[in-house]
Design a protein around this motif. Structure first.
Motif, PDB file in Angstrom:
ATOM      1  N   PRO A 144      -7.555 -51.986  20.440  1.00 13.50           N
ATOM      2  CA  PRO A 144      -6.307 -52.118  21.209  1.00 13.50           C
ATOM      3  C   PRO A 144      -6.562 -52.892  22.501  1.00 13.50           C
ATOM      4  O   PRO A 144      -7.684 -52.917  23.015  1.00 13.50           O
ATOM      5  CB  PRO A 144      -5.913 -50.663  21.500  1.00 13.50           C
ATOM      6  CG  PRO A 144      -6.659 -49.844  20.497  1.00 13.50           C
ATOM      7  CD  PRO A 144      -7.938 -50.585  20.232  1.00 13.50           C
ATOM      8  N   PRO A 145      -5.554 -53.521  23.060  1.00 17.73           N
ATOM      9  CA  PRO A 145      -5.736 -54.307  24.288  1.00 17.73           C
ATOM     10  C   PRO A 145      -5.938 -53.424  25.506  1.00 17.73           C
ATOM     11  O   PRO A 145      -5.527 -52.264  25.533  1.00 17.73           O
ATOM     12  CB  PRO A 145      -4.427 -55.089  24.406  1.00 17.73           C
ATOM     13  CG  PRO A 145      -3.423 -54.219  23.718  1.00 17.73           C
ATOM     14  CD  PRO A 145      -4.155 -53.580  22.582  1.00 17.73           C
ATOM     15  N   PRO A 167       2.502 -55.145  28.711  1.00 12.28           N
ATOM     16  CA  PRO A 167       2.470 -56.120  27.620  1.00 12.28           C
ATOM     17  C   PRO A 167       3.847 -56.691  27.312  1.00 12.28           C
ATOM     18  O   PRO A 167       4.812 -55.952  27.125  1.00 12.28           O
ATOM     19  CB  PRO A 167       1.938 -55.292  26.434  1.00 12.28           C
ATOM     20  CG  PRO A 167       2.295 -53.875  26.766  1.00 12.28           C
ATOM     21  CD  PRO A 167       2.217 -53.770  28.262  1.00 12.28           C
ATOM     22  N   CYS A 212      -4.015 -44.283  22.956  1.00 12.99           N
ATOM     23  CA  CYS A 212      -2.771 -45.026  22.718  1.00 12.99           C
ATOM     24  C   CYS A 212      -1.620 -44.535  23.576  1.00 12.99           C
ATOM     25  O   CYS A 212      -0.562 -45.162  23.623  1.00 12.99           O
ATOM     26  CB  CYS A 212      -2.375 -44.952  21.244  1.00 12.99           C
ATOM     27  SG  CYS A 212      -1.785 -43.340  20.693  1.00 12.99           S
ATOM     28  N   GLY A 263      -1.474 -48.823  21.237  1.00 14.48           N
ATOM     29  CA  GLY A 263      -1.573 -49.580  22.479  1.00 14.48           C
ATOM     30  C   GLY A 263      -0.451 -49.338  23.454  1.00 14.48           C
ATOM     31  O   GLY A 263       0.059 -50.272  24.077  1.00 14.48           O
ATOM     32  N   CYS A 323       3.650 -57.705  21.165  1.00 17.51           N
ATOM     33  CA  CYS A 323       3.291 -56.553  20.340  1.00 17.51           C
ATOM     34  C   CYS A 323       1.812 -56.260  20.526  1.00 17.51           C
ATOM     35  O   CYS A 323       0.961 -57.138  20.311  1.00 17.51           O
ATOM     36  CB  CYS A 323       3.585 -56.834  18.868  1.00 17.51           C
ATOM     37  SG  CYS A 323       2.964 -55.555  17.746  1.00 17.51           S
ATOM     38  N   THR A 324       1.470 -55.049  20.935  1.00 18.66           N
ATOM     39  CA  THR A 324       0.069 -54.729  21.223  1.00 18.66           C
ATOM     40  C   THR A 324      -0.794 -54.687  19.967  1.00 18.66           C
ATOM     41  O   THR A 324      -2.026 -54.633  20.067  1.00 18.66           O
ATOM     42  CB  THR A 324      -0.049 -53.375  21.951  1.00 18.66           C
ATOM     43  OG1 THR A 324       0.516 -52.337  21.124  1.00 18.66           O
ATOM     44  CG2 THR A 324       0.651 -53.410  23.292  1.00 18.66           C
ATOM     45  N   LEU A 353      -4.668 -52.485  28.854  1.00 18.07           N
ATOM     46  CA  LEU A 353      -3.301 -52.621  29.365  1.00 18.07           C
ATOM     47  C   LEU A 353      -3.283 -52.698  30.892  1.00 18.07           C
ATOM     48  O   LEU A 353      -2.714 -51.852  31.580  1.00 18.07           O
ATOM     49  CB  LEU A 353      -2.451 -51.456  28.858  1.00 18.07           C
ATOM     50  CG  LEU A 353      -2.349 -51.368  27.334  1.00 18.07           C
ATOM     51  CD1 LEU A 353      -1.603 -50.115  26.920  1.00 18.07           C
ATOM     52  CD2 LEU A 353      -1.663 -52.613  26.763  1.00 18.07           C
ATOM     53  N   GLN A 398       2.596 -48.498  22.893  1.00 17.75           N
ATOM     54  CA  GLN A 398       3.922 -48.762  22.348  1.00 17.75           C
ATOM     55  C   GLN A 398       4.188 -47.871  21.134  1.00 17.75           C
ATOM     56  O   GLN A 398       3.267 -47.565  20.364  1.00 17.75           O
ATOM     57  CB  GLN A 398       4.063 -50.222  21.905  1.00 17.75           C
ATOM     58  CG  GLN A 398       3.978 -51.232  23.035  1.00 17.75           C
ATOM     59  CD  GLN A 398       3.984 -52.669  22.517  1.00 17.75           C
ATOM     60  OE1 GLN A 398       3.656 -52.932  21.355  1.00 17.75           O
ATOM     61  NE2 GLN A 398       4.341 -53.596  23.391  1.00 17.75           N
TER      62      GLN A 398
END
Length: 347
Positions: free
Chosen positions: A276-277, A283, A47, A231, A286-287, A279, A233
């Motif tokens: 999680p996406p 982004p 993260c 993610g 909101c992840t 990256l 953030q």
């Protein structure tokens, strides 16, 4: 109120890769660590927690870069420091690190006393005898026999090596210690002992600490304030008690409800579905939106701005629905026990 010892102000960190795309590991991250504060940084693997730690001490890989925002230490921006500046002004002297793996951090062919002499040679005016004496005193602080300072690292158990690393992190009397998963690979008894020693340092040494971990229980029991990441953030930040008792970001809420408590063995634990996406682009959403049971179209309309909780700017949630999350969560989840009761039970 005094100036924070460390501030992250809308920081972006990227790793360049082959081709045109970069990995946007940290995005618009903001939090602050006050003097004499133990601050926990929590989140899943990947993260961005360790990337933040590396950025603070100028330890990013060659392809890593702070691309925007500011990192301030004692009010001074350090994100653009050169290697020479970090070595001269920051590393060990002002900010030291307790890494995940003590075995990889100690020179296997040098006695610990020799390693202390080398550190003193490059960073202080201490004589060899004074450096050895300082290490001897620090061994006593972390619960190691002073007679072991002339041993090699391989003569120590894993827990003893970790204590030795804590002693070295204190050697130059820094203002801030970064503890990156300090109890990884230790059994639960040794974890408890290491954390006890870390906590004893707070009052005796008047230091601040950034404790990075995926284990939210470690933060609840040892830190004054905290931030939760997802993610790349920051999802929520505030005092440990506020984030535990009044979480307002869905990820922080679900993370709490996934935390077991031996006093409530029948409480149903939450499951955070999905992943999680990736990256590959910064982004603009909101992840956590794809994994969030309460997401709306608005969650994809831009990266969320921080929302003060009940007007308290020391407690912020990066969620467009932060002010209605208490009611939404109450409809679907069993409320976990309050932090005050857990902290009282752990003493």
């Amino acid at each position: 109120m005094s100036e924070p010892i460390l501030e992250f102000d809308d920081v972006d960190i990227e790793y360049s890769t082959r081709g045109d795309n970069a990995v946007h590991a940290v995005n618009d991250a903001s939090f602050a660590i006050e003097e004499h504060d133990y601050f926990g940084l929590v989140g899943e693997s990947g993260c961005g927690k360790s990337t933040i730690a590396d950025a603070i001490v100028g330890g990013l890989d060659e392809n890593g870069e702070v691309t925007s925002g500011a990192i301030r230490f004692k009010g001074k921006e350090i994100q653009d420091y050169s290697e020479k500046q970090f070595n001269k002004e920051i590393r060990w002297k002002e900010i030291s690190v307790i890494p995940q793996s003590s075995m990889n951090s100690l020179d296997p062919v040098m006695k610990l006393s020799q390693q202390a002499v080398e550190m003193a040679k490059y960073h202080t005016d201490l004589s060899k005898a004074e450096a050895v004496d300082r290490l001897r005193d620090l061994f006593d602080v972390v619960g190691l026999s002073e007679s072991r300072i002339h041993d090699y690292p391989h003569q120590f158990s894993g827990g003893m090596q970790q204590r030795a690393i804590i002693a070295f992190s204190l050697f130059l009397r820094p203002s801030l210690i970064i503890a990156d998963e300090p109890t990884t690979a230790l059994d639960v008894i040794m974890q408890d002992q290491i954390l006890d020693h870390i906590n004893e340092l707070k009052d005796d040494w008047n230091i601040s600490m950034l404790m990075i971990t995926h284990d939210i229980s470690v933060v609840f029991e040892n830190c004054d304030s905290m931030a939760v990441m997802h993610g790349g953030q920051v999802a929520e930040a505030g005092s440990t008690v506020d984030v535990f008792d009044r979480p307002r970001h869905p990820y922080a809420i679900l993370l709490q409800n996934a935390f077991p408590d031996v006093r409530y063995p029948d409480r149903e634990l939450a499951v955070i579905e999905g992943h999680p996406p990736q990256l590959r682009e910064k982004p603009d959403f909101c992840t956590f939106a794809d994994r969030c049971p309460w997401s709306t179209d608005e969650c994809y309309d831009g990266a969320p701005d921080p929302q003060p909780i009940e007007g308290d700017e020391s407690h912020m949630a990066w969620c467009v629905r932060a002010h209605e999350m208490e009611e939404l969560a109450a409809e679907h989840l069993e409320k976990p026990p309050e932090a005050s009761s857990i902290l009282e039970g752990s003493r």
